[in-house]
Design an enzyme around this catalytic site. Sequence first.
Site, PDB file in Angstrom:
ATOM      1  N   TYR A 141       0.817  -1.208   0.000  1.00 48.27           N
ATOM      2  CA  TYR A 141       0.000   0.000   0.000  1.00 48.27           C
ATOM      3  C   TYR A 141       0.854   1.263   0.000  1.00 48.27           C
ATOM      4  O   TYR A 141       0.421   2.306  -0.488  1.00 48.27           O
ATOM      5  CB  TYR A 141      -0.898   0.040   1.244  1.00 48.27           C
ATOM      6  CG  TYR A 141      -2.231  -0.657   1.091  1.00 48.27           C
ATOM      7  CD1 TYR A 141      -2.320  -1.959   0.628  1.00 48.27           C
ATOM      8  CD2 TYR A 141      -3.410  -0.004   1.439  1.00 48.27           C
ATOM      9  CE1 TYR A 141      -3.543  -2.597   0.513  1.00 48.27           C
ATOM     10  CE2 TYR A 141      -4.633  -0.626   1.326  1.00 48.27           C
ATOM     11  CZ  TYR A 141      -4.694  -1.929   0.863  1.00 48.27           C
ATOM     12  OH  TYR A 141      -5.914  -2.539   0.750  1.00 48.27           O
ATOM     13  N   LYS A 191       3.128 -15.357   1.604  1.00 52.54           N
ATOM     14  CA  LYS A 191       3.292 -16.008   0.300  1.00 52.54           C
ATOM     15  C   LYS A 191       4.790 -16.284   0.169  1.00 52.54           C
ATOM     16  O   LYS A 191       5.464 -15.836  -0.768  1.00 52.54           O
ATOM     17  CB  LYS A 191       2.759 -15.072  -0.811  1.00 52.54           C
ATOM     18  CG  LYS A 191       2.642 -15.704  -2.176  1.00 52.54           C
ATOM     19  CD  LYS A 191       1.480 -16.679  -2.326  1.00 52.54           C
ATOM     20  CE  LYS A 191       1.571 -17.401  -3.657  1.00 52.54           C
ATOM     21  NZ  LYS A 191       0.521 -18.427  -3.828  1.00 52.54           N
ATOM     22  N   ASP A 223      -3.157 -18.099  -0.324  1.00 53.49           N
ATOM     23  CA  ASP A 223      -4.191 -18.732  -1.153  1.00 53.49           C
ATOM     24  C   ASP A 223      -4.880 -19.850  -0.374  1.00 53.49           C
ATOM     25  O   ASP A 223      -6.101 -19.974  -0.354  1.00 53.49           O
ATOM     26  CB  ASP A 223      -3.623 -19.225  -2.498  1.00 53.49           C
ATOM     27  CG  ASP A 223      -2.296 -19.961  -2.371  1.00 53.49           C
ATOM     28  OD1 ASP A 223      -1.721 -19.992  -1.262  1.00 53.49           O
ATOM     29  OD2 ASP A 223      -1.821 -20.517  -3.388  1.00 53.49           O
ATOM     30  N   ASP A 247      -6.420  -7.055   4.074  1.00 57.92           N
ATOM     31  CA  ASP A 247      -7.585  -6.382   3.498  1.00 57.92           C
ATOM     32  C   ASP A 247      -8.537  -7.420   2.898  1.00 57.92           C
ATOM     33  O   ASP A 247      -9.737  -7.427   3.151  1.00 57.92           O
ATOM     34  CB  ASP A 247      -7.116  -5.396   2.416  1.00 57.92           C
ATOM     35  CG  ASP A 247      -8.271  -4.662   1.756  1.00 57.92           C
ATOM     36  OD1 ASP A 247      -9.183  -4.235   2.478  1.00 57.92           O
ATOM     37  OD2 ASP A 247      -8.258  -4.523   0.518  1.00 57.92           O
ATOM     38  N   ASP A 251     -12.329  -9.175   4.586  1.00 55.78           N
ATOM     39  CA  ASP A 251     -13.650  -9.117   3.933  1.00 55.78           C
ATOM     40  C   ASP A 251     -14.262 -10.522   3.847  1.00 55.78           C
ATOM     41  O   ASP A 251     -15.463 -10.700   4.067  1.00 55.78           O
ATOM     42  CB  ASP A 251     -13.546  -8.536   2.513  1.00 55.78           C
ATOM     43  CG  ASP A 251     -13.888  -7.040   2.469  1.00 55.78           C
ATOM     44  OD1 ASP A 251     -13.621  -6.338   3.465  1.00 55.78           O
ATOM     45  OD2 ASP A 251     -14.417  -6.576   1.433  1.00 55.78           O
TER      46      ASP A 251
HETATM   47  C1  LIG Z   1     -10.736   1.995   1.218  1.00 54.15           C
HETATM   48  C2  LIG Z   1      -9.461   1.217   1.299  1.00 54.15           C
HETATM   49  C3  LIG Z   1      -8.291   2.153   1.201  1.00 54.15           C
HETATM   50  C4  LIG Z   1      -9.361   0.353   2.553  1.00 54.15           C
HETATM   51  C5  LIG Z   1      -8.122  -0.531   2.490  1.00 54.15           C
HETATM   52  O1  LIG Z   1      -7.815  -1.112   1.445  1.00 54.15           O
HETATM   53  O2  LIG Z   1      -7.446  -0.649   3.514  1.00 54.15           O
HETATM   54  C6  LIG Z   1     -10.558  -0.566   2.845  1.00 54.15           C
HETATM   55  O3  LIG Z   1     -10.740  -1.537   1.875  1.00 54.15           O
HETATM   56  C7  LIG Z   1     -10.408  -1.184   4.200  1.00 54.15           C
HETATM   57  O4  LIG Z   1     -10.462  -2.428   4.280  1.00 54.15           O
HETATM   58  O5  LIG Z   1     -10.281  -0.460   5.195  1.00 54.15           O
HETATM   59 MG   LIG Z   2     -11.071  -3.498   2.673  1.00 52.22          MG
END
Ligand SMILES: CC(C)[C@H](C(=O)O)[C@@H](O)C(=O)O
Ligand SMILES: [Mg+2]
Length: 359
Positions: A141, A191, A223, A247, A251
């Site tokens: 990032y 990885k 993975d 990240d 999710d």
């Molecule tokens: C919006 C984006 C910059 C952010 C990230 O990738 O960290 C989001 O996806 C998160 O998970 O907080």
């Molecule tokens: Mg995110």
Amino acid sequence: MTHKVLLLPGDGIGPEIAAQAARLLKACQEAGLDIEVDEGLVGGSAYDVHGEPLPAETLEKAKAASAILLGAVGGPKWDKIEDLSKRPEKGLLGLRKNLGLFGNLRPAMLYPQLASASSLKPELVAGLDIMIVRELTGGIYFGQPRGIEVRNGERVGFNTYIYSESEIERIGRVAFEMAQKRGKKLCSVDKANVLEVTILWREVMERLAPEYPDVELSHMYVDNAAMQLVRSPKQFDVVVTGNMFGDILSDAAAMLTGSIGMLPSASLNESGQGMYEPCHGSAPDIAGQNVANPLAMMLSVAMMLRYSLGENAMAERIEAAVGSVLDDGLRTADIASEGMQTIGTDAMGDAVLAAFAKQ
Ligand SMILES: CC(C)[C@H](C(=O)O)[C@@H](O)C(=O)O
Ligand SMILES: [Mg+2]
Ligand SMILES: NC(=O)c1ccc[n+]([C@@H]2O[C@H](COP(=O)([O-])OP(=O)(O)OC[C@H]3O[C@@H](n4cnc5c(N)ncnc54)[C@H](O)[C@@H]3O)[C@@H](O)[C@H]2O)c1
């Protein structure tokens, strides 16, 4: 001591869920919590006013706050801004970097009432309680060099995936300490079969392990980790990983709990200052409709009380209030299921506040 809390609603559903958090903060104040709440602009809404996603005024307020509560940033309205440094997401990244919020805690915990809202079979997720510890201020990032430029007559895009030993060590320590307080299992995700940066990551995690003899350290390729998270998620206790893998995996883990609208997060720096936000984004597809789930945001208030303000009892009161609302069969659309009552954002806020008052 009066704690300063900075509320940054942001974009999309951000202001809708932040409004519920603001009401909850007020209820906490009425219950004796000594805080002062200020508001600021970040993301696209800040860009529209100041031409910057992170105006200097917001950054100053953030630096002076004990804790920051952020809704969400971004949306199609700003996706065409050519200068990447002006995009809403840069506001969020700028806050993380400027405040040194390297330690991101993303708990994926299933409220038992939501077992049927998960996309996995109830028995796979019943009792699920995972803590993802994501490195938040380094890795791909932020690595330099980065850019898009012309090479050999065509454009190439490039980023740099880089971690220093000290960056790996400090997030490693957060994760080992977290595992000590929980189930004493730590899985480091990398990885290392392909990327040097994560060979170093693995080496540093191994080097730390003898200092935490009560924690069982294991390693997994990212993975496989993605696959294991949906195959058998309860094998995990604490997971530690870099910025981008964290990240993505967080999710995926969020959905195990029924909806990304349920998942709060904490981002901490070395001095315990923290920013608290839902793991989800600004959900432009449902913004302005009063249907967004405000619970991740309200649970982020609980995390703030626990990690930055040392108010564990009040944090538990909020979590219990959320539990009782779910017990009552109230659901926003994202976690709706048969036999339950579907309600909107405001009504969910009302219900949590009423339950909080009764705790
Ligand atoms: C919006 C984006 C910059 C952010 C990230 O990738 O960290 C989001 O996806 C998160 O998970 O907080
Ligand atoms: Mg995110
Ligand atoms: N921390 C943040 O501020 C953050 C995090 C992720 C994405 N984003 C930004 O948000 C924008 C949209 O991104 P995206 O669509 O990839 O991810 P998203 O998390 O905003 O939405 C993904 C899906 O989940 C749903 N969803 C998200 N939160 C919800 C909630 N509280 N209640 C009910 N449903 C919810 C959305 O409606 C959508 O269908 C982009 O601009 C992105 O950069 C911001």
